[in-house]
Design a protein around this motif. Structure first.
Motif, PDB file in Angstrom:
ATOM      1  N   GLU A  53       0.826  -1.213   0.000  1.00 42.86           N
ATOM      2  CA  GLU A  53       0.000   0.000   0.000  1.00 42.86           C
ATOM      3  C   GLU A  53       0.859   1.263   0.000  1.00 42.86           C
ATOM      4  O   GLU A  53       0.527   2.246  -0.658  1.00 42.86           O
ATOM      5  CB  GLU A  53      -0.926   0.001   1.214  1.00 42.86           C
ATOM      6  CG  GLU A  53      -1.848   1.198   1.255  1.00 42.86           C
ATOM      7  CD  GLU A  53      -2.732   1.240   2.480  1.00 42.86           C
ATOM      8  OE1 GLU A  53      -3.522   2.184   2.586  1.00 42.86           O
ATOM      9  OE2 GLU A  53      -2.641   0.335   3.343  1.00 42.86           O
ATOM     10  N   PRO A  57       0.133   4.625  -5.891  1.00 38.78           N
ATOM     11  CA  PRO A  57      -0.112   6.053  -6.144  1.00 38.78           C
ATOM     12  C   PRO A  57      -1.395   6.503  -5.453  1.00 38.78           C
ATOM     13  O   PRO A  57      -2.240   5.686  -5.062  1.00 38.78           O
ATOM     14  CB  PRO A  57      -0.254   6.123  -7.670  1.00 38.78           C
ATOM     15  CG  PRO A  57      -0.738   4.768  -8.060  1.00 38.78           C
ATOM     16  CD  PRO A  57      -0.102   3.809  -7.094  1.00 38.78           C
ATOM     17  N   LYS A  58      -1.567   7.805  -5.350  1.00 34.21           N
ATOM     18  CA  LYS A  58      -2.750   8.353  -4.674  1.00 34.21           C
ATOM     19  C   LYS A  58      -4.048   7.950  -5.367  1.00 34.21           C
ATOM     20  O   LYS A  58      -5.109   7.928  -4.741  1.00 34.21           O
ATOM     21  CB  LYS A  58      -2.638   9.866  -4.536  1.00 34.21           C
ATOM     22  CG  LYS A  58      -2.613  10.605  -5.847  1.00 34.21           C
ATOM     23  CD  LYS A  58      -2.450  12.093  -5.648  1.00 34.21           C
ATOM     24  CE  LYS A  58      -2.389  12.783  -6.998  1.00 34.21           C
ATOM     25  NZ  LYS A  58      -2.208  14.213  -6.862  1.00 34.21           N
ATOM     26  N   GLU A  59      -3.978   7.603  -6.633  1.00 27.60           N
ATOM     27  CA  GLU A  59      -5.181   7.168  -7.364  1.00 27.60           C
ATOM     28  C   GLU A  59      -5.796   5.905  -6.751  1.00 27.60           C
ATOM     29  O   GLU A  59      -6.988   5.652  -6.923  1.00 27.60           O
ATOM     30  CB  GLU A  59      -4.857   6.919  -8.840  1.00 27.60           C
ATOM     31  CG  GLU A  59      -4.569   8.165  -9.637  1.00 27.60           C
ATOM     32  CD  GLU A  59      -3.138   8.695  -9.459  1.00 27.60           C
ATOM     33  OE1 GLU A  59      -2.911   9.857  -9.831  1.00 27.60           O
ATOM     34  OE2 GLU A  59      -2.272   7.963  -8.946  1.00 27.60           O
ATOM     35  N   TYR A  61      -6.497   5.412  -3.703  1.00 28.76           N
ATOM     36  CA  TYR A  61      -7.495   5.770  -2.699  1.00 28.76           C
ATOM     37  C   TYR A  61      -8.815   6.190  -3.335  1.00 28.76           C
ATOM     38  O   TYR A  61      -9.891   5.909  -2.785  1.00 28.76           O
ATOM     39  CB  TYR A  61      -6.928   6.820  -1.739  1.00 28.76           C
ATOM     40  CG  TYR A  61      -5.756   6.239  -0.997  1.00 28.76           C
ATOM     41  CD1 TYR A  61      -5.942   5.346   0.048  1.00 28.76           C
ATOM     42  CD2 TYR A  61      -4.453   6.499  -1.411  1.00 28.76           C
ATOM     43  CE1 TYR A  61      -4.872   4.749   0.688  1.00 28.76           C
ATOM     44  CE2 TYR A  61      -3.374   5.903  -0.771  1.00 28.76           C
ATOM     45  CZ  TYR A  61      -3.591   5.034   0.275  1.00 28.76           C
ATOM     46  OH  TYR A  61      -2.537   4.427   0.895  1.00 28.76           O
ATOM     47  N   THR A  62      -8.757   6.807  -4.499  1.00 29.50           N
ATOM     48  CA  THR A  62      -9.973   7.102  -5.257  1.00 29.50           C
ATOM     49  C   THR A  62     -10.623   5.796  -5.703  1.00 29.50           C
ATOM     50  O   THR A  62     -11.840   5.607  -5.561  1.00 29.50           O
ATOM     51  CB  THR A  62      -9.651   7.980  -6.487  1.00 29.50           C
ATOM     52  OG1 THR A  62      -9.017   9.168  -6.043  1.00 29.50           O
ATOM     53  CG2 THR A  62     -10.899   8.311  -7.276  1.00 29.50           C
TER      54      THR A  62
END
Length: 71
Positions: A53, A57-59, A61-62
């Motif tokens: 985790e 990338p931050k994507e 979490y979306t």
């Protein structure tokens, strides 16, 4: 770390249960049991998932939020 996030990580990576099991060092049947709520996540598996985790990338979490809404 819960089973839904574990599954989301696997799906985000595009891994099959077999590929994901190899990635974290467990059998595909263990991945299936975790994702279906038949087995708790062990400390060993949790530590592997957290390490993965941390590299996402931050994507992710979306993706995870959308997955939770669809569940």
């Amino acid at each position: 770390m819960d089973r839904m996030k574990a599954k989301a990580i696997r799906l985000f990576l595009g891994d099959s249960m077999e590929e994901f099991g190899k990635r974290i060092g467990v059998a595909p049947s263990t991945i299936s049991a975790i994702e279906n709520g038949r087995r708790d996540i062990t400390d060993y598996v949790r530590s592997k998932l957290v390490r993965i985790e941390m590299t996402l990338p931050k994507e992710f979490y979306t993706f995870f939020e959308l997955m939770k809404k669809g569940a």
